[in-house]
Design an enzyme around this catalytic site. Structure first.
Site, mmCIF file in Angstrom:
data_model
loop_
_atom_site.group_PDB
_atom_site.id
_atom_site.type_symbol
_atom_site.label_atom_id
_atom_site.label_comp_id
_atom_site.label_asym_id
_atom_site.label_seq_id
_atom_site.Cartn_x
_atom_site.Cartn_y
_atom_site.Cartn_z
ATOM 1 N N GLN A 167 -0.516 57.568 -2.666
ATOM 2 C CA GLN A 167 -0.536 58.232 -1.364
ATOM 3 C C GLN A 167 0.574 57.719 -0.450
ATOM 4 O O GLN A 167 0.469 57.822 0.774
ATOM 5 C CB GLN A 167 -1.903 58.053 -0.685
ATOM 6 C CG GLN A 167 -3.042 58.734 -1.421
ATOM 7 C CD GLN A 167 -4.331 58.713 -0.629
ATOM 8 O OE1 GLN A 167 -4.510 59.444 0.344
ATOM 9 N NE2 GLN A 167 -5.258 57.850 -1.031
ATOM 10 N N ARG B 41 -7.624 66.156 -0.108
ATOM 11 C CA ARG B 41 -8.268 66.338 1.209
ATOM 12 C C ARG B 41 -9.510 67.216 1.071
ATOM 13 O O ARG B 41 -10.339 67.270 1.982
ATOM 14 C CB ARG B 41 -7.327 67.007 2.215
ATOM 15 C CG ARG B 41 -6.049 66.263 2.583
ATOM 16 C CD ARG B 41 -6.258 64.830 2.920
ATOM 17 N NE ARG B 41 -6.107 63.991 1.742
ATOM 18 C CZ ARG B 41 -6.515 62.738 1.653
ATOM 19 N NH1 ARG B 41 -7.138 62.178 2.653
ATOM 20 N NH2 ARG B 41 -6.336 62.029 0.554
ATOM 21 N N LYS C 42 -12.525 53.040 0.921
ATOM 22 C CA LYS C 42 -11.598 51.992 1.333
ATOM 23 C C LYS C 42 -12.010 51.340 2.648
ATOM 24 O O LYS C 42 -12.026 50.104 2.754
ATOM 25 C CB LYS C 42 -10.202 52.594 1.475
ATOM 26 C CG LYS C 42 -9.182 51.688 2.165
ATOM 27 C CD LYS C 42 -7.840 52.362 2.262
ATOM 28 C CE LYS C 42 -7.826 53.532 3.203
ATOM 29 N NZ LYS C 42 -7.899 53.123 4.634
ATOM 30 N N THR C 43 -12.335 52.137 3.644
ATOM 31 C CA THR C 43 -12.677 51.582 4.952
ATOM 32 C C THR C 43 -13.936 50.731 4.873
ATOM 33 O O THR C 43 -14.033 49.675 5.503
ATOM 34 C CB THR C 43 -12.873 52.722 5.973
ATOM 35 O OG1 THR C 43 -11.681 53.514 6.018
ATOM 36 C CG2 THR C 43 -13.151 52.157 7.350
ATOM 37 N N ASP D 225 -4.280 47.098 5.899
ATOM 38 C CA ASP D 225 -4.677 48.435 5.465
ATOM 39 C C ASP D 225 -3.428 49.279 5.207
ATOM 40 O O ASP D 225 -2.370 49.042 5.793
ATOM 41 C CB ASP D 225 -5.536 49.081 6.544
ATOM 42 C CG ASP D 225 -6.220 50.359 6.080
ATOM 43 O OD1 ASP D 225 -6.224 50.621 4.861
ATOM 44 O OD2 ASP D 225 -6.754 51.082 6.937
ATOM 45 N N GLU D 226 -3.538 50.284 4.334
ATOM 46 C CA GLU D 226 -2.460 51.238 4.047
ATOM 47 C C GLU D 226 -1.150 50.522 3.694
ATOM 48 O O GLU D 226 -0.075 50.852 4.201
ATOM 49 C CB GLU D 226 -2.242 52.173 5.254
ATOM 50 C CG GLU D 226 -3.469 52.912 5.723
ATOM 51 C CD GLU D 226 -3.905 54.032 4.781
ATOM 52 O OE1 GLU D 226 -3.328 54.155 3.685
ATOM 53 O OE2 GLU D 226 -4.824 54.780 5.142
#
Length: 766
Positions: free
Chosen positions: A269, A615, A50-51, A238-239
């Site tokens: 998420q 994670r 994503k980043t 973002d997010e």
């Protein structure tokens, strides 16, 4: 694997094909980067890059000449994420990154906008941003002035209500009718209004005000909104799944200009509903922006196949989701390990043993994270790690800028910047001691409210009368004189040098030098670090604003230590080995959350489980116990429903203790049930029954109503034990058999008294 129809992808332009920064992107990532114009939703699963997509997209807009740096609004949730994005863009396009003034968090960007137009909501551009501590003290003053019992109606409760209203973009006039009765017998709206009025007098705002004031300005001043429509040609967020109503409305207002908005997020998420996040914001993106392009990033670069398979199978139980399935080209790796333990102490021993084995095998402590649902679960692990000497750190403990000595130093600096800051004045007017006691401070506060002036101005006026006498009057005169001198020096002196002078001349440093407590030396070191850190900022204003806006997630992590944190704190992180303890009903999913939020809360709990599993890069170890000490009381607990929801082919039930042994070939975990029931309906029990050809079965080992999974393959209709036999039990120690009934024994333990246990849990005493 999902893909984007070619008809929905942006038409490629000549410069794009040869851009080196596009090399290495997979087809979906490249589509997300190149779909510049119009509304785009990038559904980015955990570990899908994503980043990289966000930063490459921003660089691509600049490299293709679509916009100048100041025409791009890029919003993140943390300062850490903003810094990382700026650094990555800088590596792609070089010096242009220095001209990205609108890249930052929601709050930092809203603060920039508000400083330009503060007068439109009754503030000066030099307004102060209050932190939680200052907010609570201000609310306490208001409640006391209104004669409200602060023990019954606490400032913290009111602060939480106000924060909720602001997260929903509700001013005092707009709060729902039922909310007016949520505090102090119908006074909620009045108190909220008084709080906002007091903030205006103080030339201050809290975090919620930053966005709320922005929305008010945009909705009431079309010319200002049009100015930002012209400015922002491209918007990146973002997010997006973590946005609240206020953030959503703020973004929608700004996006009306160009319509070129790209939101990146993962509905699977969304785990912050308890602090106002609305998963519906991302779910209705296509309704909000008709014709929007939706691109799914599903190829995972983090975890192994079994970890992704378990997580993907679990999350499909949620109904409120847009849908995607993570996959990887990497090997399947280890299956998700599921281990049943007797109680929390056994669970802590098990985790510690696994950690030691990992390190002995060549791994590092820093490879490992223990992720718990609630902070109270940490104690057992901390106790065990301390006993064994395992290095660890608790993520989410007291922060540097939350320490008392740092708050005091910042209060001095805030006063130098603005004498109107009553909360800072009240904090340090008698720190160190100047003879200005609580009674004098109360007199000053009452006079300030009566005259509608700051406490500093009220104190100056009162030093010219007989209202404050003796040491208090002398101390106030000296304090006010110092503030005026420091304010004058701030015009010509570097802010870090000024901070040293203030701490020295105020007597604050001397106070801690004279303190002989063990903590004093550490406090002095913290003050030195504060002054050093100030040198990284261009001005006192920039430094204070940075401190006010620092996110909870911004934390420097170093050293070879095991990380212990809550699942909420773990979002965005990854570790080779992740332990997920406490997967039991009432613990995870949280019974309190489900009681308060029903089905929606259960789905958020499931998303939290999904976040926890993803994670892990190489190994994920889930554990549950049969007995749990919760808030001082032993409780029998059942395995979490989330365990049953994971596909059996991706999970492995390990026999790590004498309390849990599902036998060879078993893939899944049985739900513990009453041993005398004739039927078991849970999916886990059915899977378990189908696998018991090995001769093992799930049968609760009953000890005063508490159950666990045990091995009963060696227990027939008659017990080998008889009255008078001496036995040993791992939990209760040595004892004497008083009665035997098949698989059950009644044992008089030397220290624990008479207990009913299962025969296979004891062995012959040596």
């Amino acid at each position: 694997m999902s893909s984007v129809p070619l008809s929905q992808q942006a038409a490629p332009q000549a410069p794009r094909a040869s851009a080196a920064y596009l090399d290495g992107l997979n087809p979906e990532q490249r589509a997300a980067v190149e779909a510049i114009d119009g509304a785009v939703l990038v559904l980015a699963g955990a570990g899908t890059g994503k980043t990289r997509v966000l930063t490459t997209r921003l660089a691509h807009i600049l490299a293709t000449g679509k916009a100048q740096p100041y025409n791009i609004l890029a919003v993140t949730f943390t300062n850490k994420a903003a810094r990382e994005m700026k650094e990555r863009v800088g590596r792609i396009i070089g010096e242009q990154v220095e001209g990205l003034p609108w890249l930052g968090t929601f709050h930092s960007i809203a603060a920039q906008i508000l400083r330009r137009h503060a007068e439109l909501v009754g503030l000066k551009s030099s307004f102060t941003i209050l932190d939680t501590d200052d907010q609570l003290r201000l609310l306490k003053q208001i409640l006391e002035a209104e004669g409200i019992d602060i023990k019954r109606w606490t400032p913290r409760h009111l602060a939480s209500l106000i924060d909720g209203w602001k997260n929903r973009a509700q001013t005092p006039e707009r709060i729902p009718e039922e909310d007016k009765w949520s505090f102090a017998d119908g006074k909620a709206q009045k108190l909220y209004k008084l709080y906002q009025e007091r903030l205006s007098v103080l030339n201050a705002c809290d975090f919620g005000d930053l966005l709320l004031h922005n929305i008010t300005i945009f909705q009431t001043h079309d010319d200002v909104l049009a100015e930002f429509h012209r400015k922002f040609r491209y918007l990146l967020v973002d997010e997006y799944q973590d946005t609240n109503v206020a953030q959503y409305l703020w973004l929608r207002l700004l996006a009306r200009g160009s319509g070129n908005v790209c939101c990146v997020g993962d509905d699977d998420q969304s785990i912050y509903g308890w602090r106002g996040a609305e998963v519906d914001n991302i779910l209705r993106f296509e309704q909000d922006f008709p014709g929007a392009t939706v691109i799914r990033l599903e190829r995972n670069y983090r975890s192994t196949g079994h970890i992704l398979g378990a997580a993907a199978g679990l999350i499909t139980a949620n109904k409120a989701r847009l849908g995607k399935t993570l996959w990887t080209e990497d090997q399947a790796g280890n299956k998700v390990q599921i281990s049943g333990l007797w109680d929390g102490e056994a669970e802590a021993r098990f985790v510690a043993d696994e950690i030691e084995a990992h390190v002995k095998g060549g791994g590092q402590h820093s490879d490992i994270a223990v992720l718990v649902r609630a902070s109270w679960q940490m104690r057992a692990f901390e106790d065990r790690f301390i006993m064994l000497g395992l290095p660890y750190k608790v993520i989410g403990g007291p922060r540097f800028f939350e320490r008392a000595e740092i708050r005091d130093a910042l209060a001095y600096l805030r006063l130098v910047r603005s004498l109107d800051d009553d909360l800072a004045f009240e904090r340090v007017v008698n720190t160190p001691k100047r003879g200005v006691g609580d009674t004098s401070v109360q007199k000053i506060a009452m006079a300030a409210r009566g005259a509608q002036v700051s406490m500093a101005e009220a104190a100056r006026l009162m030093t010219q009368t007989d209202e404050i006498k003796g040491k208090g009057r002398t101390g106030l005169i000296a304090f006010l004189r110092d503030l005026e001198r420091w304010a004058e020096q701030s015009k010509t002196m570097r802010h870090d040098e000024l901070a040293e002078i203030i701490l020295d001349e105020s007597g604050y440093t001397a106070m801690w030098r004279e303190d002989k407590s063990p903590q004093a030396a550490g406090r002095l070191d913290n003050l030195k670090e504060l002054v050093r850190s100030m040198g990284e900022f261009d001005s006192l204003e920039a430094f204070l604003e940075h401190i006010a806006l620092v996110s909870d997630a911004d934390r420097t992590e170093d050293g070879d230590e095991v990380s212990i944190m809550t699942l909420h704190a773990a979002k965005g992180l990854e570790f080779p080995l992740v332990f997920l303890p406490g997967w039991e009903e009432t613990v995870f999913p949280s019974q309190r959350s489900m009681d308060e939020g029903g089905t929606a809360a259960l789905e958020e709990e499931r998303r939290l489980a999904y976040v926890g599993i993803t994670r892990a890069r190489q190994r994920a170890v889930i554990s549950f116990t049969a007995n749990r000490m919760i808030f001082g009381r032993w409780q029998s607990v059942l395995p979490s429903r989330f365990i049953d929801e994971m596909p059996a082919e991706h999970c492995e039930a390990k026999s790590e203790t004498g309390y849990y042994d599902a036998g060879p070939g078993f893939e899944g975990v049985a739900e513990v049930a009453d041993p005398f029931k004739s039927s078991y309906e849970s999916p886990g029990w059915k899977r378990f029954q189908a696998s018991k050809a090995s001769g093992r079965r799930a049968d609760p080992g009953v000890i005063e109503g508490q159950a666990t999974l045990i091995d009963t393959s060696s227990v027939g209709g008659n017990s080998k034990w008889k009255r008078g036999d001496r036995v040993f039990h791992q939990k209760f120690g040595y004892g004497t058999v008083k009665a035997a009934d098949g698989a059950k024994l009644s044992v008089a333990f030397d220290k624990a008294g008479v207990k009913k246990v299962v025969a296979s849990f004891v062995e012959e005493a040596p």
